[in-house]
Structure formats: C-alpha cells, structure tokens
Design an enzyme around this catalytic site. Structure first.
Site, PDB file in Angstrom:
ATOM      1  N   PHE A 130       0.815  -1.116   0.040  1.00 50.72           N
ATOM      2  CA  PHE A 130      -0.112   0.092  -0.087  1.00 50.72           C
ATOM      3  C   PHE A 130       1.028   1.216  -0.054  1.00 50.72           C
ATOM      4  O   PHE A 130       1.934   1.380   0.879  1.00 50.72           O
ATOM      5  CB  PHE A 130      -0.856   0.090   1.301  1.00 50.72           C
ATOM      6  CG  PHE A 130      -1.883   0.908   1.311  1.00 50.72           C
ATOM      7  CD1 PHE A 130      -3.176   0.529   0.883  1.00 50.72           C
ATOM      8  CD2 PHE A 130      -1.788   2.243   1.895  1.00 50.72           C
ATOM      9  CE1 PHE A 130      -4.183   1.619   1.269  1.00 50.72           C
ATOM     10  CE2 PHE A 130      -2.888   3.129   1.982  1.00 50.72           C
ATOM     11  CZ  PHE A 130      -4.038   3.039   1.514  1.00 50.72           C
ATOM     12  N   ASP A 199       2.321  -4.991   8.388  1.00 48.63           N
ATOM     13  CA  ASP A 199       1.137  -4.366   8.272  1.00 48.63           C
ATOM     14  C   ASP A 199      -0.068  -5.430   8.180  1.00 48.63           C
ATOM     15  O   ASP A 199       0.046  -6.149   7.246  1.00 48.63           O
ATOM     16  CB  ASP A 199       1.350  -3.497   7.074  1.00 48.63           C
ATOM     17  CG  ASP A 199       0.173  -2.670   7.140  1.00 48.63           C
ATOM     18  OD1 ASP A 199      -0.983  -2.985   7.372  1.00 48.63           O
ATOM     19  OD2 ASP A 199       0.315  -1.135   6.522  1.00 48.63           O
ATOM     20  N   TYR A 224     -10.303   0.407  10.698  1.00 51.28           N
ATOM     21  CA  TYR A 224     -11.636   1.029  10.023  1.00 51.28           C
ATOM     22  C   TYR A 224     -11.936  -0.204   8.899  1.00 51.28           C
ATOM     23  O   TYR A 224     -13.067   0.209   8.367  1.00 51.28           O
ATOM     24  CB  TYR A 224     -11.685   2.203   9.685  1.00 51.28           C
ATOM     25  CG  TYR A 224     -10.281   2.863   8.778  1.00 51.28           C
ATOM     26  CD1 TYR A 224     -10.148   2.169   7.556  1.00 51.28           C
ATOM     27  CD2 TYR A 224      -9.214   3.385   9.345  1.00 51.28           C
ATOM     28  CE1 TYR A 224      -9.091   2.429   6.733  1.00 51.28           C
ATOM     29  CE2 TYR A 224      -8.149   3.664   8.730  1.00 51.28           C
ATOM     30  CZ  TYR A 224      -8.034   3.152   7.437  1.00 51.28           C
ATOM     31  OH  TYR A 224      -6.963   3.641   6.471  1.00 51.28           O
ATOM     32  N   LYS A 225     -11.292  -1.211   8.730  1.00 48.71           N
ATOM     33  CA  LYS A 225     -11.422  -1.859   7.733  1.00 48.71           C
ATOM     34  C   LYS A 225     -12.168  -3.289   8.230  1.00 48.71           C
ATOM     35  O   LYS A 225     -13.279  -3.089   8.628  1.00 48.71           O
ATOM     36  CB  LYS A 225     -10.382  -2.473   7.062  1.00 48.71           C
ATOM     37  CG  LYS A 225      -9.799  -1.318   6.149  1.00 48.71           C
ATOM     38  CD  LYS A 225      -8.386  -1.448   5.526  1.00 48.71           C
ATOM     39  CE  LYS A 225      -7.768  -0.389   4.916  1.00 48.71           C
ATOM     40  NZ  LYS A 225      -6.387  -0.389   4.574  1.00 48.71           N
ATOM     41  N   ARG A 373     -12.618  -4.602  -7.129  1.00 49.96           N
ATOM     42  CA  ARG A 373     -12.195  -5.236  -5.840  1.00 49.96           C
ATOM     43  C   ARG A 373     -13.208  -5.418  -4.938  1.00 49.96           C
ATOM     44  O   ARG A 373     -14.349  -4.715  -4.853  1.00 49.96           O
ATOM     45  CB  ARG A 373     -11.183  -4.263  -4.931  1.00 49.96           C
ATOM     46  CG  ARG A 373      -9.942  -4.827  -4.588  1.00 49.96           C
ATOM     47  CD  ARG A 373      -9.122  -3.708  -3.983  1.00 49.96           C
ATOM     48  NE  ARG A 373      -9.764  -3.025  -3.111  1.00 49.96           N
ATOM     49  CZ  ARG A 373      -9.259  -2.186  -1.916  1.00 49.96           C
ATOM     50  NH1 ARG A 373      -8.245  -2.642  -1.314  1.00 49.96           N
ATOM     51  NH2 ARG A 373     -10.193  -1.346  -0.985  1.00 49.96           N
TER      52      ARG A 373
END
Ligand SMILES: *Cc1c(COP(=O)(O)O)cnc(C)c1O
Length: 406
Positions: A130, A199, A224-225, A373
């Site tokens: 990312f 990560d 928050y995912k 996605r």
C-alpha cells in the site's frame, strides 16, 4: 450449473453458517450487497447510542473528570487488549492510536534503532505495498541513514542478508488480495538477523495472524476495515514483549512518558505498550472503535477464516459460471494458503463496470486502472449476497461493451 442451482447452494451455505446471525448487529439494508468492508467496515448498530452517551454525558456533563472516571486515559491500552486476541497477541502488547501511516513510521524507525548496527544499512520493503507504507519507509530510511530496498514479497527471502536491518511486509496485498506467508517470512527475516515489521490492515479481523506464536517483532494495522471502527478510527501498534524494554519511539510524546503528569523537562519512556503512544488520543473515534469491537464477542477467528474462504471460493465459482468468457480474470490466488478475504478481478472496462455495479446495489471498489475489488467481511456478508453480486456482475458485463483489444 444454473442460477437456480447456485441460489440453492447459497441458501444451504447460509443455513449452515455459524456467523449468519452476526449480520443483524450491523446497520445494513437488504437492498445492498456491501463488498467494501476491506476499505470501510459497516457500522455496528449499537455504536451511535454509545457515541451519543460519550458526547453528551462523558464530555458534556463529566467533562475533564472523564479522563479518569470514564476511563479515557487508559483507552489506548484497554482497546489494544481487545484487538489482541484477534491478531494472536497476549494482553499488554498493543496500543491503539494515530493512523497506520504514523505507526509504520514509529515501527520502522524503532526497528532500525533496536538493531543498532551500522553495518545493517538496508530496510527491505514489500514493493507491492500500500503506497503509504512505501512512502513512510523511504522517509524512515533517509532519517536513519539506511537504504530502501523494494522487492516483491516472493523475492524477499533472497533480498535479506547481513546488511538488512528490518523488513516491512504487508500480510495481504491490498490490490490482489494475496496473502503472504507470515510465519516463513518472519523466520527468514530472523535468520538474516533482522527485525520483521508486519502491516495487518487487510488481515486483522479476516484471518488468524498469530503475532506472538510466530515471533513477529513489530506490527501495525488499521481498525476501519475488517474491524469496523469507523472512518479514520485509530490504528494500532504491536511490540513483541521481548522488545518492549528497548522500544525507542521516534515520536516520544508526553503520553508515552513514564509519568506524564509530572510534566518533567526530561523524557523517561513508560514501560510496556504505552511507550507506543504519542499525544492526546482522539477519544471520540477511539471510543467508537471500542464499542464497535463488541461485535467480536464470542466469535472464533478460525470460524471467520473458514467462512471467508468459503465466501471467496463461492464468489469465484459463481463468477466463472455466470460471467461472459474472457471479460474478467481473477488476480486473487486460488490456493487458500495464498488468499486473503477479497477477490480482485482484472477487467478492461473496470471503471464503467464498478459504476454500474454500485448503481445496482453491489458495492465493491475500483483500483485504477483495471481492478474490480470485492471484499468479503465474514461477519456480515452471506452466501446469497455473493451469488447476487456475481449475477449482477454478469448482467453488467453483458451490457457494458467490451473495450477493443489489440
Ligand atoms: C488501509 C491501509 C493503510 C491506511 O493507512 P492510514 O494511515 O490509516 O491511512 C496503510 N497500509 C495498508 C496496507 C492499508 O491497507
């Protein structure tokens, strides 16, 4: 197999799903199939009432007293201990606060400082990372006088050696959904005498991580995912117990002081997880996250993983059966050992296709230029949702003209 067969199969799988009841805990309507929980998790229904209480009573009435009486001051460690079982950590090793980006910075700089060996002048970073991780690692390398070595995770073991100080690796690739082998890569980093920083943004809450079990040195992740903490909810930092006493934060704010209210001129680091703190925590987001974590009470991570794999298997199966030939290709590995909780489909017409999908209530996201996605959150996505998403995708593909190919 026909659509009716897949619908029957979905109904059977939903009926046997031990997590099916969890969906009711979320503010989701049946008109939408929400497959973007890998970007922003859905809202647990009980959070607004809790947050209203935090604002009107804890802040509005108790005001400053809430730092003590409402447990605000200790929230970063308390919430860290609630995330801990989801990532395989014992209590006292995780602190919540700041963004993932900031925690990547703390972890990478601290790793280089802990290695404390100028001959180890390289930081190896997952090149498919990312972007923020790569940007921050580059800055951390410059600040610590190290060289950044970007490699794909499959080539990572070969890039490690006597010059490696630390390696920063994503557990699941945010674009393709590929799961990297945390135990073996961590072992390879250790064999080279370096420290492993992981990560977990796309794995925590979707699959077992086993931080303590696999000897991970440092880890970061967002909430928050798959953890449904809300937009911009604070991230977390894990420091293995054996490193805590030497953890040397590059951001030693007053919240990480051994005696913050002494307001001493000199810095003395706190022991344990609080050493990873920086400044005053964002209490509203922090407590929204704490409340959101209630949906995990009584959930087995192994059950989450089993359902996640079943959902992605079923989606791939339905897409293969329904989608017009040659229009989409999965970038997500077939092998379970290499798959996270999302399916990424490469599609030449991805922007138009995702727009049409969202208009029809199937919400995934686009990674430009050509990736569709779809994230599968086991706590609230069911098998009927999966069948519907694949069916709507096939309809949309039939309507969006294929781009000319050369
Ligand atoms: C989502 C995500 C981030 C987000 O970083 P923020 O600082 O929270 O914006 C970082 N790294 C990875 C791998 C991610 O998937």
């Amino acid at each position: 197999m026909s659509e009716a067969t897949f619908m029957d199969k979905a109904a059977e799988l939903d009926a046997a799903d031990e997590l099916a009841e969890r969906r009711k805990l979320f503010a989701l309507d049946d008109g939408t199939v929400y497959l973007d929980g890998n970007s922003l998790g859905a809202l647990p229904r009980h959070v607004p009432a809790r947050l209203a209480d935090v604002i009107s009573r804890e802040w509005g009435e108790l005001r400053i007293r809430s730092w003590e009486e409402s447990g605000w001051w200790t929230a970063p460690e308390r919430i860290g201990d609630r995330i801990a079982p989801l990532v395989g950590a014992a209590p006292g090793r995780i602190v919540v606060g700041d963004s993932t980006s900031v925690n990547v910075f703390k972890a990478v700089v601290a790793a280089v400082r802990m290695v404390a060996d100028d001959a180890r002048d390289e930081i190896v970073v997952d090149a498919t990372t990312f972007p923020t991780d790569g940007y921050i690692a580059e800055s951390a390398a410059r600040l610590t006088g190290r060289r950044l070595v970007p490699v794909s995770p499959t080539e990572l073991p070969a890039a490690l050696g006597p010059r490696t100080a630390a390696a920063l690796i994503n557990h699941v690739d945010f674009r393709t959904g590929r799961l990297h082998d945390l135990p073996s890569l961590t072992a390879a980093v250790h064999d080279a005498g370096a420290l492993a920083v992981w990560d977990l943004c796309h794995s925590a809450g979707a699959l077992p991580v086993g931080l303590d079990e696999h000897g991970v040195d440092l880890a970061v992740g967002c909430t928050y995912k798959y953890l449904n903490g809300g937009p911009g909810s604070p991230a977390y930092l894990y420091v293995a117990e054996r490193h805590q006493a030497r953890f040397d934060s590059p951001l030693p704010g007053w919240n990480s002081h051994a005696d913050p209210f002494a307001m001493a001129a000199g810095y003395t680091a706190a022991d344990g997880a609080p050493r990873g703190r920086v400044g005053t925590p964002d209490i509203l987001s922090m407590l929204a996250l704490e409340s959101a974590l209630d949906v995990w009470d009584g959930v087995r991570v192994a059950a989450v993983r089993a359902k996640s794999l079943a959902l992605t298997d079923f989606f791939l199966e339905c897409v293969e059966a329904y989608a017009p030939d040659g229009r989409v290709t999965s970038l997500t590995p077939r092998a379970h050992a290499e798959r996270g909780s999302q399916v990424a489909l490469s599609c030449a017409e991805a922007p138009a296709v995702m727009k049409a999908l969202i208009e029809r209530g199937v919400v995934g996201d686009l990674r430009r230029p050509d990736v569709l996605r779809f994230g599968f959150t086991p706590l609230y996505v069911g098998f009927a949702d999966v069948e519907r998403a694949a069916r709507v995708l096939a309809d949309v593909l039939a309507e969006v003209p294929a781009a000319p190919r050369d």
